[in-house]
Design an enzyme around this catalytic site. Structure first.
Site: not given
Ligand code: FAD
Length: 393
Positions: A122, A125, A158, A241, A362
């Site tokens: 994936q 990020s 990953s 996910e 968060e």
């Protein structure tokens, strides 16, 4: 294909899955796993058990989340399911391609995914875009011949160094607000210009990568979904996910069972205060499992929503609690070097993973605040500004 379909009762689903696994699992499993697993995963994929929620025409069983959870549980019980390295492909890529792919893309990618012939990662990020993923700045520019030229940097990807394909989000339009100018691609990781560099982690593993994309050219057929609407495609991936990381669905052998066993072995079970903490963790784990089962039953075939955030937080907290307890009941074990101790050390050093991966705790709390409790949304003064006019950093 195994004889399970949406009309099969849940009790029958579990019984048939168990019987099929026991009949077909090769002798020598799991000791000889490395030699046997390629053939086993093909058999498992062809049975539909590796991808039970996928539609039947794409090699799945077409069953709802509750039945799929029972199947996952049976596979876990026999240690016969697909490993974590296949999670991005099977759990994220498959559902996203099914929801958004063309017939050609489904035909090309789904069976190799179901049978572990190809591995996926994936590529979402970036150094400047994690929680605020829509700020991503990797760019894809369309050429005259329709192909796309992609440049930028991804991080925390990953298994990218061992992947055949990547789920990639890139910015294709800087003149619209940040969520609207993103396009989603299925990137061949072997193309020139793709460079995955493993990053060594705190727990000693090197599963993450930083991935550099340097003028990578992909055909327009690598695009998944409409141009500039990749955010909507990405949401399908992110929901899958979160749901996949929200807790093991079944009731059965669990993290805290192993912990209690170790506490008995090292004598910590005789300490009333430690026993109390172990029992509290055990109750928390059971509550999570029950809540997960309830959520799966209520979900049916619906996509998971904000309740996935609640379960993800509970699961992250549990992982941390279990890792801490493991260190407390057997502090010397952490440095003793036995196989058990090595696992405990690895668990301890990995304790924070789940509270970060797939959206931090968060961020999950923000989602619960806004979508469950109805609190005011976080304000963004630049929400309507074109991406190129937004302040960076
Ligand atoms: C084990 C693991 C595997 C991963 N695998 C992948 C992968 O395969 N592919 C991929 O693309 N990414 C992957 N990631 C990255 C992961 O999705 C990001 O780390 C995560 O989304 C957080 O982004 P960040 O690290 O940039 O932190 P930031 O977004 O910079 O956050 C830093 C801190 O600020 C807090 N914060 C940020 N915004 C807010 C807000 N609005 N309100 C309150 N607090 C806030 C965060 O909670 C965090 O504590 C992985 C991460 C881990 C840990």
């Amino acid at each position: 294909m195994i004889d399970i379909d949406p009309s099969t009762s849940l009790a029958e689903v579990a019984a048939r899955a168990r019987a099929w696994i026991e009949e077909n699992l090769p002798s020598g499993w799991p000791v000889d796993r490395a030699r046997l697993e390629a053939d086993w995963y093909v058999l498992l994929g062809d049975s539909g058990l590796a991808t039970p929620t996928w539609p039947r025409e794409h090699g799945g069983l077409g069953v709802a989340a509750d039945a799929a959870a029972l199947i996952a549980d049976e596979l876990a019980r026999h240690d016969a399911g697909r490993p974590m390295t296949d999670f991005p492909g099977v759990a994220l890529g498959g559902p996203t391609i099914i929801a958004w792919g063309t017939d050609e893309q489904k035909e090309r990618f789904l069976r190799p995914l179901a049978t572990a012939r190809e591995r996926w990662c994936q590529l979402f990020s970036e150094p400047g875009a994690g929680s605020d993923l829509a700020s991503l700045s990797t760019r894809a520019v369309q050429q005259e011949d329709g192909s796309w030229r992609i440049s930028g940097q991804k991080v925390w990807s990953s298994f990218a160094h061992i992947s055949d394909f990547g789920l990639l989000m890139a910015r294709t339009n800087q003149d619209v607000p940040k969520h609207r100018g993103i396009t989603y691609f299925l990137l061949d990781m072997r193309l020139p210009g793709v460079d995955a560099r493993p990053l060594k982690q705190l727990n000693g593993a090197a599963e993450f990568n930083e991935v550099f994309l340097d003028d990578v050219v992909v055909p327009d057929s690598a695009r998944l979904g409409p141009v500039d609407e990749g955010w909507r495609v990405g949401i399908t991936t992110l929901m899958a996910e979160r749901s996949g990381l929200s807790g093991r669905p079944g009731v059965g052998p669990a993290l805290t069972d192993a912990l209690a066993r170790r506490a008995r072995e090292v004598g910590a079970w005789d300490d009333a205060a430690q026993r109390d903490r172990l029992v509290e963790a055990h109750v928390a784990e059971k509550v999570l499992q029950m809540t997960t089962i309830r959520a799966f039953v209520e979900l049916g075939t619906r996509e998971p929503g904000a309740e996935g955030s609640i379960r993800k937080i509970a699961h992250s907290d549990l992982e941390e609690r279990v890792a801490r307890l493991g260190a407390e009941i057997d502090p010397f074990g952490l440095v003793a070097g036995t196989a058990d101790a090595a696992e405990a050390t690895h668990e301890f050093l990995s304790a924070k993973i789940l509270s970060i991966a797939g959206g931090t705790s968060e961020i999950q709390r923000n989602i619960i605040g806004e979508r469950v409790l109805g609190l005011p949304r976080e304000t963004d003064p630049h929400v309507d500004k074109p991406f190129r006019e937004r302040p960076r950093g």
